[in-house]
Design a protein around this motif. Sequence first.
Motif, PDB file in Angstrom:
ATOM      1  N   ASP A 105     102.274  41.905  42.969  1.00 33.07           N
ATOM      2  CA  ASP A 105     101.287  40.836  42.840  1.00 33.07           C
ATOM      3  C   ASP A 105     100.796  40.839  41.393  1.00 33.07           C
ATOM      4  OD1 ASP A 105      98.876  39.368  42.703  1.00 33.07           O
ATOM      5  OD2 ASP A 105      98.385  39.823  44.794  1.00 33.07           O
ATOM      6  N   MET A 106     101.166  39.808  40.649  1.00 37.35           N
ATOM      7  CA  MET A 106     100.849  39.723  39.220  1.00 37.35           C
ATOM      8  C   MET A 106      99.341  39.756  38.969  1.00 37.35           C
ATOM      9  SD  MET A 106     102.773  39.455  36.526  1.00 37.35           S
ATOM     10  CE  MET A 106     103.160  38.576  35.053  1.00 37.35           C
ATOM     11  N   ASN A 107      98.563  39.026  39.761  1.00 40.21           N
ATOM     12  CA  ASN A 107      97.107  39.005  39.570  1.00 40.21           C
ATOM     13  C   ASN A 107      96.505  40.383  39.814  1.00 40.21           C
ATOM     14  OD1 ASN A 107      97.036  36.268  38.913  1.00 40.21           O
ATOM     15  ND2 ASN A 107      96.896  35.673  41.069  1.00 40.21           N
ATOM     16  N   ARG A 108      96.956  41.046  40.853  1.00 39.03           N
ATOM     17  CA  ARG A 108      96.445  42.382  41.157  1.00 39.03           C
ATOM     18  C   ARG A 108      96.796  43.371  40.043  1.00 39.03           C
ATOM     19  NH1 ARG A 108      98.263  46.166  46.105  1.00 39.03           N
ATOM     20  NH2 ARG A 108      96.641  47.708  45.882  1.00 39.03           N
ATOM     21  N   ALA A 109      98.016  43.283  39.513  1.00 36.52           N
ATOM     22  CA  ALA A 109      98.430  44.165  38.424  1.00 36.52           C
ATOM     23  C   ALA A 109      97.599  43.904  37.167  1.00 36.52           C
ATOM     24  CB  ALA A 109      99.918  43.977  38.137  1.00 36.52           C
ATOM     25  N   GLU A 110      97.326  42.644  36.872  1.00 31.30           N
ATOM     26  CA  GLU A 110      96.510  42.306  35.704  1.00 31.30           C
ATOM     27  C   GLU A 110      95.081  42.817  35.861  1.00 31.30           C
ATOM     28  OE1 GLU A 110      95.358  40.937  32.020  1.00 31.30           O
ATOM     29  OE2 GLU A 110      97.361  41.224  32.821  1.00 31.30           O
ATOM     30  N   GLN A 111      94.520  42.682  37.052  1.00 31.94           N
ATOM     31  CA  GLN A 111      93.167  43.197  37.300  1.00 31.94           C
ATOM     32  C   GLN A 111      93.135  44.726  37.170  1.00 31.94           C
ATOM     33  OE1 GLN A 111      90.335  41.399  37.585  1.00 31.94           O
ATOM     34  NE2 GLN A 111      91.707  39.698  37.113  1.00 31.94           N
ATOM     35  N   ALA A 112      94.173  45.397  37.636  1.00 39.02           N
ATOM     36  CA  ALA A 112      94.253  46.857  37.504  1.00 39.02           C
ATOM     37  C   ALA A 112      94.335  47.259  36.036  1.00 39.02           C
ATOM     38  CB  ALA A 112      95.463  47.387  38.280  1.00 39.02           C
ATOM     39  N   ARG A 113      95.066  46.489  35.239  1.00 42.18           N
ATOM     40  CA  ARG A 113      95.160  46.763  33.804  1.00 42.18           C
ATOM     41  C   ARG A 113      93.790  46.651  33.157  1.00 42.18           C
ATOM     42  NH1 ARG A 113      94.788  44.223  29.265  1.00 42.18           N
ATOM     43  NH2 ARG A 113      94.653  42.191  30.245  1.00 42.18           N
ATOM     44  N   ILE A 114      93.068  45.589  33.467  1.00 42.22           N
ATOM     45  CA  ILE A 114      91.744  45.360  32.883  1.00 42.22           C
ATOM     46  C   ILE A 114      90.784  46.490  33.276  1.00 42.22           C
ATOM     47  CG2 ILE A 114      89.721  43.846  32.969  1.00 42.22           C
ATOM     48  CD1 ILE A 114      91.797  41.484  33.234  1.00 42.22           C
ATOM     49  N   ARG A 115      90.786  46.871  34.558  1.00 42.59           N
ATOM     50  CA  ARG A 115      89.909  47.967  35.015  1.00 42.59           C
ATOM     51  C   ARG A 115      90.233  49.271  34.291  1.00 42.59           C
ATOM     52  NH1 ARG A 115      91.035  45.824  39.965  1.00 42.59           N
ATOM     53  NH2 ARG A 115      92.491  47.493  40.440  1.00 42.59           N
ATOM     54  N   ALA A 116      91.521  49.584  34.178  1.00 40.54           N
ATOM     55  CA  ALA A 116      91.921  50.834  33.534  1.00 40.54           C
ATOM     56  C   ALA A 116      91.529  50.839  32.056  1.00 40.54           C
ATOM     57  CB  ALA A 116      93.430  51.038  33.685  1.00 40.54           C
ATOM     58  N   GLU A 117      91.725  49.718  31.371  1.00 39.42           N
ATOM     59  CA  GLU A 117      91.343  49.646  29.954  1.00 39.42           C
ATOM     60  C   GLU A 117      89.835  49.801  29.784  1.00 39.42           C
ATOM     61  OE1 GLU A 117      93.111  45.983  28.607  1.00 39.42           O
ATOM     62  OE2 GLU A 117      94.994  46.993  28.096  1.00 39.42           O
ATOM     63  N   ARG A 118      89.056  49.208  30.676  1.00 39.16           N
ATOM     64  CA  ARG A 118      87.597  49.344  30.606  1.00 39.16           C
ATOM     65  C   ARG A 118      87.171  50.795  30.810  1.00 39.16           C
ATOM     66  NH1 ARG A 118      86.078  44.031  34.084  1.00 39.16           N
ATOM     67  NH2 ARG A 118      86.322  42.525  32.404  1.00 39.16           N
ATOM     68  N   ARG A 119      87.814  51.475  31.754  1.00 38.01           N
ATOM     69  CA  ARG A 119      87.478  52.881  32.003  1.00 38.01           C
ATOM     70  C   ARG A 119      87.797  53.737  30.778  1.00 38.01           C
ATOM     71  NH1 ARG A 119      90.086  52.506  37.740  1.00 38.01           N
ATOM     72  NH2 ARG A 119      88.289  51.845  38.945  1.00 38.01           N
ATOM     73  N   ILE A 120      88.935  53.490  30.172  1.00 37.47           N
ATOM     74  CA  ILE A 120      89.343  54.269  28.998  1.00 37.47           C
ATOM     75  C   ILE A 120      88.406  54.013  27.829  1.00 37.47           C
ATOM     76  CG2 ILE A 120      91.169  54.531  27.265  1.00 37.47           C
ATOM     77  CD1 ILE A 120      93.164  53.998  29.627  1.00 37.47           C
ATOM     78  N   GLN A 121      87.975  52.762  27.643  1.00 39.32           N
ATOM     79  CA  GLN A 121      87.119  52.401  26.518  1.00 39.32           C
ATOM     80  C   GLN A 121      85.641  52.710  26.763  1.00 39.32           C
ATOM     81  OE1 GLN A 121      88.055  48.276  25.976  1.00 39.32           O
ATOM     82  NE2 GLN A 121      90.071  48.717  25.099  1.00 39.32           N
TER      83      GLN A 121
END
Length: 135
Positions: free
Chosen positions: A92-108
């Motif tokens: 699911d492209m939308n789910r993968a994109e949301q996971a990317r955004i969440r992970a980047e926010r956690r790292i930053q």
Amino acid sequence: MADESLFSLQIISPDRIFYEGEASFVEMVTTEGEIGVYKNHIPMTNILAPGIIRIHEQDNLKEAAIHAGFVEILSDKIIVMAEIAEWPDEIDMNRAEQARIRAERRIQGDGSEVNIARAEAALRRSLTRLELKGK
């Protein structure tokens, strides 16, 4: 007559036999880097990193996302034991994109309550999914 360049490939995940067939070449990502394997490769085992596995069948190329696991390479057989394995149509492209955004926010973030290793692993998984699905 059987093609002498083909070898047996099996990809197993905890919930299913993901792939079982013959291939002439397989490309995958290990913790040591990318590798490609033909028949009669030297026997070895490797730890898989999140990435795309490319299965070159006799007349076809199949690609899938592998998110972690191990691979056993023998001269005439490869067995991949994957934590998660997905075909492009299962992503699911939308789910993968949301996971990317969440992970980047956690790292930053400030890092006070964030497990950076888990966030980085989640980011690698989401990027692998997006790369595979974006093709």
